[in-house]
Structures are given as C-alpha cells and as structure tokens.
Design a protein around this motif. Structure first.
Motif, short mmCIF file in Angstrom:
data_model
loop_
_atom_site.label_atom_id
_atom_site.label_comp_id
_atom_site.label_asym_id
_atom_site.label_seq_id
_atom_site.Cartn_x
_atom_site.Cartn_y
_atom_site.Cartn_z
N PHE A 56 34.65 44.88 48.62
CA PHE A 56 34.69 43.69 49.47
C PHE A 56 35.76 42.70 49.03
O PHE A 56 35.95 41.66 49.66
N GLU A 57 36.48 42.99 47.95
CA GLU A 57 37.51 42.09 47.44
C GLU A 57 38.89 42.59 47.85
O GLU A 57 39.13 43.80 48.00
N SER A 58 39.83 41.65 48.06
CA SER A 58 41.19 42.02 48.45
C SER A 58 41.97 42.61 47.29
O SER A 58 42.90 43.39 47.50
N ASN A 59 41.59 42.28 46.05
CA ASN A 59 42.22 42.83 44.86
C ASN A 59 41.22 43.70 44.10
O ASN A 59 40.01 43.46 44.16
N PRO A 60 41.70 44.72 43.38
CA PRO A 60 40.79 45.57 42.60
C PRO A 60 40.02 44.76 41.57
O PRO A 60 40.51 43.76 41.03
N ALA A 61 38.81 45.18 41.30
CA ALA A 61 38.01 44.56 40.25
C ALA A 61 38.55 45.01 38.89
O ALA A 61 39.27 46.00 38.79
N GLY A 62 38.17 44.29 37.86
CA GLY A 62 38.56 44.66 36.50
C GLY A 62 37.33 44.98 35.68
O GLY A 62 36.38 44.18 35.64
N PHE A 66 34.54 41.11 39.70
CA PHE A 66 34.95 41.47 41.05
C PHE A 66 35.96 40.48 41.65
O PHE A 66 36.90 40.87 42.32
N ASN A 67 35.75 39.20 41.44
CA ASN A 67 36.68 38.21 42.00
C ASN A 67 37.65 37.72 40.93
O ASN A 67 37.89 36.52 40.78
N ILE A 68 38.21 38.66 40.19
CA ILE A 68 39.19 38.29 39.17
C ILE A 68 40.52 37.91 39.80
O ILE A 68 41.29 37.14 39.24
N GLY A 69 40.80 38.44 41.00
CA GLY A 69 42.02 38.08 41.71
C GLY A 69 43.26 38.70 41.07
O GLY A 69 43.21 39.79 40.50
N SER A 70 44.35 37.98 41.15
CA SER A 70 45.62 38.45 40.60
C SER A 70 46.36 37.27 39.96
O SER A 70 45.88 36.12 40.00
N ILE A 71 47.51 37.54 39.38
CA ILE A 71 48.31 36.47 38.79
C ILE A 71 48.71 35.45 39.85
O ILE A 71 48.67 34.24 39.62
N THR A 105 37.88 56.33 38.28
CA THR A 105 39.16 56.89 38.72
C THR A 105 39.20 56.97 40.25
O THR A 105 38.23 57.41 40.89
N ASP A 106 40.32 56.51 40.83
CA ASP A 106 40.51 56.50 42.29
C ASP A 106 39.54 55.57 43.01
O ASP A 106 39.30 55.71 44.21
N LYS A 107 38.95 54.65 42.29
CA LYS A 107 38.07 53.64 42.89
C LYS A 107 38.74 52.27 42.74
O LYS A 107 39.63 52.09 41.89
N PRO A 108 38.34 51.27 43.53
CA PRO A 108 38.98 49.95 43.45
C PRO A 108 38.57 49.15 42.22
O PRO A 108 38.26 47.95 42.30
N VAL A 109 38.55 49.81 41.06
CA VAL A 109 38.17 49.17 39.81
C VAL A 109 39.18 49.60 38.74
O VAL A 109 39.27 50.79 38.43
N ASN A 110 39.91 48.66 38.19
CA ASN A 110 40.84 48.94 37.08
C ASN A 110 40.10 48.80 35.76
O ASN A 110 39.36 47.84 35.56
N THR A 111 40.27 49.78 34.87
CA THR A 111 39.58 49.74 33.58
C THR A 111 40.54 49.30 32.47
O THR A 111 41.72 49.65 32.46
N PHE A 112 39.97 48.55 31.53
CA PHE A 112 40.72 48.06 30.38
C PHE A 112 39.84 48.17 29.15
O PHE A 112 38.62 48.00 29.22
N ILE A 113 40.44 48.43 28.00
CA ILE A 113 39.72 48.44 26.73
C ILE A 113 39.85 47.06 26.12
O ILE A 113 40.95 46.61 25.78
#
Length: 276
Positions: free
Chosen positions: A76-82, A96-101, A263-271
């Motif tokens: 539901f967000e315009s940018n991928p979640a983190g 989810f609403n982390i947005g972008s720079i 993977t291939d989902k609107p969620v970017n993963t970070f360590i």
C-alpha cells in the motif's frame, strides 16, 4: 481600565492570529486547530470517525505472520518498505512508511519480530555448564530423552535408559599412595591421593541433543560433553561443544530466511537497525 483594554486587545490579537494559522493548517492532510494560548497546535484526529492516516506497530514471534503482514502492508506504500535485521538478537523490524531520501516518511508504521526460544532449547541452555547431582542429571536426561542420543567412550550409541542407569550408579573410589626414603642424613616422605569416579555399567561420555532452537527455524544438532567432578558427592556437568559457533549459524539461518522470503517483494532488507 487601561490595563483591561490592553488585555482585551491582546486576546483579540491572539484569536485573530490563531484563526489565521488554523486556516493555514487546512491545507495539510491532518485535522488540527491552533489554540490562542501559546499558539499550540491541537490535533482533532481523535474526534473524527477515522484516523488521518494508518500507523501502528505489530509485534509477533511468528516468522510466517511477520512476513505476511510486512508484504501486505508494503504493497500500500509508494516506496518499498525497509526490513532491518538484527541477527545477533534474533529480531527484525519492518518499516512501511519509511519513504525515501527525497520523500521521507514518518517511519511510525512498523512490524517487529523477536524469535522465541523453544522449550527444548531453553532446557539445553539451562543445563549447559551447570553442576548437577546424579539424581538431577538422570532426571533431566529422562525428561528430554526424545531429543537425546548417548555415546560411550568408543563412540558407540547407547540407549538413553542405559546411560541414565550408569549415571545413577556412579561410585567414588579414593586411593592413597605413600612413599618413604630414609638415608643417613636425610629422609623424604610423600603422600599421593587420587579420586576416581566409576560406574558398574558402561558410562556415557557424550550426548547429542537435536531440537528446533527457535520457532520457525530448522532442526539443529548440539554435541555435549559429560564431565564428572569427583568428590564425596560426585557432580556432573554437561557442556555444549562450540556453542558460540552454533549460535552464529542460527543467526545466519534467521537472516538468510528473511532475505529469501522478501526476495522480489516490495520489502528491502538490511542487516542492522534503524532509528528515525
């Protein structure tokens, strides 16, 4: 009278300015008014039928529920979640609403997971390195026999019932040796004592404990070494071999599992972790 007029003028000025500022707030996406006292902004969201925007924090110990909720809300967000993964703590947070720079979000709509140790794994960590009486260790082995394998000094597998019986029948033997040397001008005397723990049955020297350490992860085998502290009352110690290495492998499995599921989902993963 002059003081009253000045007070009245100040009140009129405050009301007019508050009204003007409230009009400016009408162009925002949330409902609010400006109060005359200190020009404080008072939100009216709680008076409306619906909230101005969705936000909240979902907490769970289930990997499947965490992943499903994260994917559904990220769509539901315009940018991928983190998703920020703290593998050492076996925790992760999706924002989810982390947005972008360029278009930063409020980062206050989240889901978090903290994996829960299973009962067998908690029991294993609790017994690790602890000094036990024969009766206590024997009862622990009987309680968790479904997860255990026992081995003798030759590496042969033993029946848990036999291993428990051998531990219950441990006896302590003390031996003393005295040496004397007598010469014309000197004399020596030494006394050596040794204590040995024995059992009338074949003693187990090692165990293997197989369990799922955290809910949602796979089975893992833990090797344990048995030590006996010989004294009037023998004390027995089970110690996990290379526990830190096993914990690192568990953390890696948790991290890789989340990365794979997103993977291939609107969620970017970070360590790591994130703080807005």
């Amino acid at each position: 009278m002059t003081q009253l007029d000045a007070s009245a003028i100040k009140e009129v000025r405050d009301l007019a300015l508050a009204e003007h500022l409230t009009h400016d707030l009408s162009e925002t996406t949330f409902s609010a008014v400006v109060l005359p006292e200190g020009y404080r902004i008072q939100r009216l969201e709680h008076l409306n039928e619906m909230r101005d925007r969705f936000r909240g924090c979902m907490n769970t110990t289930s990997i499947d529920d965490f992943v499903r909720y994260s994917i559904q809300n990220a769509m539901f967000e315009s940018n991928p979640a983190g998703c920020f993964i703290n593998a050492d703590a076996m925790e992760a947070v999706s924002i989810f609403n982390i947005g972008s720079i360029i278009e930063p979000g409020h980062a206050d709509n989240t889901a978090s997971i903290a994996l829960k140790k299973t009962a067998p794994f908690r029991a294993l960590l609790d017994i690790n390195g602890r000094k036990n009486r024969q009766k206590d260790l024997a009862e622990w082995l009987e309680d968790w026999r479904d997860y255990l394998l026992a081995f003798d000094a030759e590496g042969n597998e033993m029946i848990i019932k036999q291993a428990v019986s051998a531990i219950r029948r441990i006896s302590i033997e003390a031996m003393s040796t005295s040496d004397h040397e007598d010469q014309d001008f000197s004399a020596k005397r030494s006394v050596m004592e040794s204590v040995e723990a024995k059992s009338k049955e074949t003693m187990p020297v090692a165990f293997e404990f197989k369990c799922v350490p955290y809910e949602g992860l796979t089975d893992r085998r833990f090797s344990l070494r048995l030590s006996i502290l010989a004294s009037d009352t023998p004390q027995l110690v089970l110690r996990i071999i290379q526990l830190e290495t096993a914990e690192e492998a568990i953390a890696t499995e948790f991290r890789d599992l989340l990365i794979e599921k997103f993977t291939d989902k609107p969620v970017n993963t970070f360590i790591g972790s994130f703080k807005a």
